[in-house]
Each structure stands twice: as C-alpha cells, then as structure tokens.
Enzyme design. Structure first.
Site, PDB file in Angstrom:
ATOM      1  N   ASP A   1      -8.934  10.550   9.763  1.00  0.00           N
ATOM      2  CA  ASP A   1      -9.730  11.742  10.102  1.00  0.00           C
ATOM      3  C   ASP A   1     -11.228  11.476   9.925  1.00  0.00           C
ATOM      4  OD1 ASP A   1      -9.247  11.442   7.332  1.00  0.00           O
ATOM      5  OD2 ASP A   1      -9.563  13.570   6.931  1.00  0.00           O
TER       6      ASP A   1
ATOM      7  N   LYS B   1     -12.990   1.932  10.860  1.00  0.00           N
ATOM      8  CA  LYS B   1     -11.680   2.326  11.403  1.00  0.00           C
ATOM      9  C   LYS B   1     -11.797   2.656  12.896  1.00  0.00           C
ATOM     10  CE  LYS B   1      -8.289   2.841   9.473  1.00  0.00           C
ATOM     11  NZ  LYS B   1      -7.176   1.873   9.209  1.00  0.00           N
TER      12      LYS B   1
ATOM     13  N   THR C   1      -9.577   0.501   2.377  1.00  0.00           N
ATOM     14  CA  THR C   1      -9.538   1.965   2.259  1.00  0.00           C
ATOM     15  C   THR C   1     -10.495   2.525   1.193  1.00  0.00           C
ATOM     16  OG1 THR C   1      -7.664   1.790   0.752  1.00  0.00           O
ATOM     17  CG2 THR C   1      -7.152   2.177   3.068  1.00  0.00           C
TER      18      THR C   1
ATOM     19  N   GLY D   1       0.836  -1.206   0.000  1.00  0.00           N
ATOM     20  CA  GLY D   1       0.000   0.000   0.000  1.00  0.00           C
ATOM     21  C   GLY D   1       0.869   1.254   0.000  1.00  0.00           C
TER      22      GLY D   1
ATOM     23  N   TYR E   1      -2.588   2.642  11.922  1.00  0.00           N
ATOM     24  CA  TYR E   1      -3.059   3.915  11.365  1.00  0.00           C
ATOM     25  C   TYR E   1      -4.579   3.992  11.381  1.00  0.00           C
ATOM     26  CZ  TYR E   1       1.726   4.157   9.857  1.00  0.00           C
ATOM     27  OH  TYR E   1       3.096   4.170   9.864  1.00  0.00           O
TER      28      TYR E   1
ATOM     29  N   TYR F   1     -16.712   3.352   6.217  1.00  0.00           N
ATOM     30  CA  TYR F   1     -15.251   3.247   6.350  1.00  0.00           C
ATOM     31  C   TYR F   1     -14.800   3.849   7.682  1.00  0.00           C
ATOM     32  CZ  TYR F   1     -10.396   4.789   5.762  1.00  0.00           C
ATOM     33  OH  TYR F   1      -9.065   5.052   5.968  1.00  0.00           O
TER      34      TYR F   1
ATOM     35  N   VAL G   1       1.342   3.726   2.298  1.00  0.00           N
ATOM     36  CA  VAL G   1       2.141   3.946   3.515  1.00  0.00           C
ATOM     37  C   VAL G   1       3.083   2.765   3.756  1.00  0.00           C
ATOM     38  CG1 VAL G   1       2.010   4.233   6.021  1.00  0.00           C
ATOM     39  CG2 VAL G   1       0.427   5.475   4.545  1.00  0.00           C
TER      40      VAL G   1
HETATM   41  P1  NDP Z   1      -3.716   1.717   0.578  1.00  0.00           P
HETATM   42  O1  NDP Z   1      -5.111   1.540   0.128  1.00  0.00           O
HETATM   43  O2  NDP Z   1      -2.708   2.358  -0.306  1.00  0.00           O
HETATM   44  O3  NDP Z   1      -3.127   0.309   1.016  1.00  0.00           O
HETATM   45  C1  NDP Z   1      -3.862  -0.547   1.806  1.00  0.00           C
HETATM   46  C2  NDP Z   1      -3.126  -1.854   1.886  1.00  0.00           C
HETATM   47  O4  NDP Z   1      -3.947  -2.757   2.643  1.00  0.00           O
HETATM   48  C3  NDP Z   1      -2.890  -2.506   0.522  1.00  0.00           C
HETATM   49  O5  NDP Z   1      -1.592  -3.027   0.482  1.00  0.00           O
HETATM   50  C4  NDP Z   1      -3.932  -3.615   0.498  1.00  0.00           C
HETATM   51  O6  NDP Z   1      -3.534  -4.739  -0.215  1.00  0.00           O
HETATM   52  C5  NDP Z   1      -3.985  -3.972   1.966  1.00  0.00           C
HETATM   53  N1  NDP Z   1      -5.170  -4.740   2.271  1.00  0.00           N
HETATM   54  C6  NDP Z   1      -6.462  -4.451   2.009  1.00  0.00           C
HETATM   55  N2  NDP Z   1      -7.258  -5.453   2.413  1.00  0.00           N
HETATM   56  C7  NDP Z   1      -6.440  -6.399   2.928  1.00  0.00           C
HETATM   57  C8  NDP Z   1      -6.641  -7.675   3.500  1.00  0.00           C
HETATM   58  N3  NDP Z   1      -7.863  -8.219   3.599  1.00  0.00           N
HETATM   59  N4  NDP Z   1      -5.573  -8.369   3.925  1.00  0.00           N
HETATM   60  C9  NDP Z   1      -4.335  -7.872   3.814  1.00  0.00           C
HETATM   61  N5  NDP Z   1      -4.072  -6.681   3.273  1.00  0.00           N
HETATM   62  C10 NDP Z   1      -5.116  -5.953   2.840  1.00  0.00           C
HETATM   63  O7  NDP Z   1      -3.817   2.473   1.976  1.00  0.00           O
HETATM   64  P2  NDP Z   1      -2.910   3.660   2.549  1.00  0.00           P
HETATM   65  O8  NDP Z   1      -1.480   3.275   2.526  1.00  0.00           O
HETATM   66  O9  NDP Z   1      -3.352   4.919   1.910  1.00  0.00           O
HETATM   67  O10 NDP Z   1      -3.436   3.699   4.058  1.00  0.00           O
HETATM   68  C11 NDP Z   1      -2.616   3.344   5.171  1.00  0.00           C
HETATM   69  C12 NDP Z   1      -3.395   3.571   6.436  1.00  0.00           C
HETATM   70  O11 NDP Z   1      -3.761   4.944   6.528  1.00  0.00           O
HETATM   71  C13 NDP Z   1      -4.706   2.786   6.527  1.00  0.00           C
HETATM   72  O12 NDP Z   1      -4.886   2.388   7.863  1.00  0.00           O
HETATM   73  C14 NDP Z   1      -5.767   3.784   6.166  1.00  0.00           C
HETATM   74  O13 NDP Z   1      -7.005   3.480   6.748  1.00  0.00           O
HETATM   75  C15 NDP Z   1      -5.163   5.049   6.744  1.00  0.00           C
HETATM   76  N6  NDP Z   1      -5.628   6.258   6.084  1.00  0.00           N
HETATM   77  C16 NDP Z   1      -5.591   6.368   4.725  1.00  0.00           C
HETATM   78  C17 NDP Z   1      -6.074   7.498   4.104  1.00  0.00           C
HETATM   79  C18 NDP Z   1      -6.050   7.644   2.620  1.00  0.00           C
HETATM   80  O14 NDP Z   1      -6.400   8.722   2.144  1.00  0.00           O
HETATM   81  N7  NDP Z   1      -5.622   6.647   1.855  1.00  0.00           N
HETATM   82  C19 NDP Z   1      -6.636   8.617   4.895  1.00  0.00           C
HETATM   83  C20 NDP Z   1      -6.589   8.400   6.320  1.00  0.00           C
HETATM   84  C21 NDP Z   1      -6.097   7.267   6.880  1.00  0.00           C
HETATM   85  P3  NDP Z   1      -3.922  -4.941  -1.771  1.00  0.00           P
HETATM   86  O15 NDP Z   1      -2.986  -4.049  -2.521  1.00  0.00           O
HETATM   87  O16 NDP Z   1      -3.675  -6.396  -1.977  1.00  0.00           O
HETATM   88  O17 NDP Z   1      -5.358  -4.557  -1.899  1.00  0.00           O
END
Ligand code: NDP
Length: 297
Positions: free
Chosen positions: A105, A132, A65, A10, A102, A128, A12
């Site tokens: 907001d 969270k 997400t 992902g 993580y 969502y 982060v």
């Molecule tokens: P991304 O959507 O970029 O990445 C999420 C990751 O979670 C991906 O690698 C995805 O894998 C993985 N994932 C999803 N479902 C599963 C599952 N069932 N089992 C294992 N892995 C899974 O998220 P961000 O990096 O943007 O977000 C990081 C953190 O920050 C999260 O906790 C998010 O809630 C929080 N956050 C994000 C915001 C945003 O704008 N994106 C805003 C505020 C907070 P795959 O690639 O295989 O789907």
C-alpha cells in the site's frame, strides 16, 4: 506442480510454506536456514537457482521491508525490491513459469479519501514504497505470467510486527502512545497465504489470469485502532495492560514518511475469487485467541 517460495523465513513466506497444498512440490528458499539458499543481492544467483529447479511457479515473499532503514540505504532497498525482482521476472519469462509477487500500500501517497484501486497511480512517499514500485514496474517490463498482490500492515504470531510489538509494550510500559492519523488495513500473514493459494488454484484453471490485485481484508482502522483491539483483548484475558493514547504522526517522527490513508479496494480480487473478504477484525480474532502474551516478552 513445482513451487519455489522465496523469503520462506519471513511472515508471509513462512505461512506459504505451512499452507502449501500436499499436491504441490514446494522448495522453500531463504537467505539462510533452508536447504536451498538465495541472497537476492546476488543478482546472478537468481537465474542460476531458477534454471536449476525450473519451477512452474515462483512466489516471491522476500523483500527489504525495513521501512525507516530504507531511507538510509535506498540503493540496497532498490536492489532487493527492484533490480532483483527484474531478474526474477526476466528468468520466469524465459522459463515460461508464473511469478507471484507481493507489493505494498506504500506505493500510494495517501492523499485519496476513497480506498485505492489497482488503476490509481502510485506516488510513493518513502524509499521503501519507491523500491517496491520499481519491482512492480520491472515485472511489467519483462512481463512473465504474473500476479502482483499488493497488501498492507502485515502481522502474524511470529516475526517482527505491530501485533507482537503492541502485545509486548502493553505489558511492559505504563503508557503506550500510538498514531491515530494513518489509516489502513491490518492483514494477517495466514490470510495472505490462504488467498494466494486460492488465486493460484484459479490460475491453474485459467492460465490467462494475470496482473495486479489488491489483497487485504475489508475495512480499515488507524494504528491506534489496531492497538486498541489488541489491548482490549489482553484486558479481557485478565492481563494488566498499559494505558493507550492516540497521538498524531507529528508527535511520533520517523525517518520515513507514511501515507495518511492507504486502504486498498480489493473488489477486483474478490470478484476473481467469487467471495467477499472478511473484515480485518474477523481475520485478527483467531490470532489474538492464539496469542500467548508471554511469548512476546
Ligand atoms: P518479512 O520482513 O517478514 O520477510 C521478508 C523476507 O525477505 C525475510 O525472510 C528476509 O530474510 C527476506 N529477505 C530480505 N532481504 C533478502 C535478500 N537480500 N535475499 C533474500 N531474502 C531476503 O516480510 P513480510 O512477510 O511481512 O512481507 C512479504 C511481502 O509483503 C513483501 O513483499 C513486503 O514488501 C510485502 N508487504 C509487507 C508489509 C508489512 O507490513 N510487512 C506491508 C505491505 C506489503 P531474512 O529473514 O534473512 O532477513
């Protein structure tokens, strides 16, 4: 120190893997594409994996997400962002390690006019945000050593995010309309990873450090304001860009309702780290400078 990073593919998670200090043994874990894999929906696989590797620290950057899609499958969002996080917390409490997690907001309703503090009560408007919030509560219940970092509006030069979407639309549409009545703070994934490692270093020096922290750059803007920065940059680089129009949320209906104001007050984390965070524009600038407009097409 052995560190398991969940969600390593992902936005982060990928930056956390990249920026890991050489002194730390890192085990990147994702659903696929890594040597060690884990699907958080497989709840029993969570303790199995952690008990195999017995990490000192787990950073959970994995999450469901897809904010609008969560309205259509709220149970799945809750399983990944709530129940699975509970299993993680329970296992780390057993193992005696630190869980860094993580959150968002979007746990807030957005009715305040001052930036939200960690002590302000969550009241999520969408599935969502609710899922969270469940994750935050699950960690509080099992209470392993933990650091919960709420962030917002995450972007990077890779992945699916607003920066890349706007850079693409700027080049492919005559007119781009963006909502101007949702206020928050764009946060770059490399910044989140950097601050996370600074905090981890603090924790190594003082293991009583624990709890909930807000983590974004300073300042705030609207999605329109964020888009305008991206468009201005492309224009100054000599690219022909679309016209940009500010609209209201009612003109851009989405499945999920979003808070009108979700700026986070990050003074608590700034005080722990002993340094003020830079404004969001300063954090954005190096990424804009590295942006290859053709890479988003
Ligand atoms: P991304 O959507 O970029 O990445 C999420 C990751 O979670 C991906 O690698 C995805 O894998 C993985 N994932 C999803 N479902 C599963 C599952 N069932 N089992 C294992 N892995 C899974 O998220 P961000 O990096 O943007 O977000 C990081 C953190 O920050 C999260 O906790 C998010 O809630 C929080 N956050 C994000 C915001 C945003 O704008 N994106 C805003 C505020 C907070 P795959 O690639 O295989 O789907």
């Amino acid at each position: 120190m052995r560190l398991v990073i969940l969600g390593a593919t992902g936005q982060v998670g990928w930056q956390l893997v990249r920026q890991a200090p050489p002194s730390i043994e890192v085990i990147p874990v994702a659903r696929q594409g890594t040597a060690v894999t884990l699907d958080l929906e497989d709840l029993d696989a969570i303790p199995q994996l952690l008990k195999t590797f017995r990490p000192d620290v787990v950073i959970n950057a994995a999450a469901y997400t897809a904010v609008d899609q969560a309205e259509q499958e709220p149970e799945r969002a809750q399983r990944i962002n709530g129940t699975a996080v509970g299993r993680l917390a329970e296992t780390m409490a057993d193992l005696g390690g630190l869980l860094i997690h993580y959150s968002t907001d979007y746990v807030f309703a957005g009715t305040q006019s001052l930036p939200y503090r960690e002590t302000d009560p969550p009241a999520p408007l969408n599935a969502y945000g609710y899922s969270k919030w469940l994750g935050e509560q699950a960690i509080a219940i099992h209470n392993p050593a933990h650091l919960i970092l709420r962030t917002s509006w995450v972007y990077d030069l890779r992945g699916k995010n607003f920066l890349r979407t706007m850079a693409r639309l700027a080049q492919t549409r005559p007119l781009v309309r963006v909502v101007a009545d949702q206020i928050g703070t764009p946060t770059a994934a490399p910044f989140i990873a950097r601050v996370t490692y600074q905090l981890l270093e603090r924790w190594q020096a003082d293991r009583s450090l624990s709890g909930l922290y807000h983590l974004t750059p300073r300042g705030s803007t609207s999605w329109y304001g964020f888009a305008a920065k991206i468009f201005d940059h492309l224009r100054t680089q000599g690219w022909a860009v679309a016209a940009l129009e500010a609209i209201s949320s009612s003109e851009y209906p989405t499945l999920a309702q979003r808070p009108a104001f979700s700026t986070l007050n990050c003074q608590k984390l700034e005080a722990v780290l002993g340094t003020p965070f830079p404004p969001w524009e300063v954090v954005l600038e190096p990424l804009l400078n590295q942006l290859d407009p053709q890479s988003v097409l």
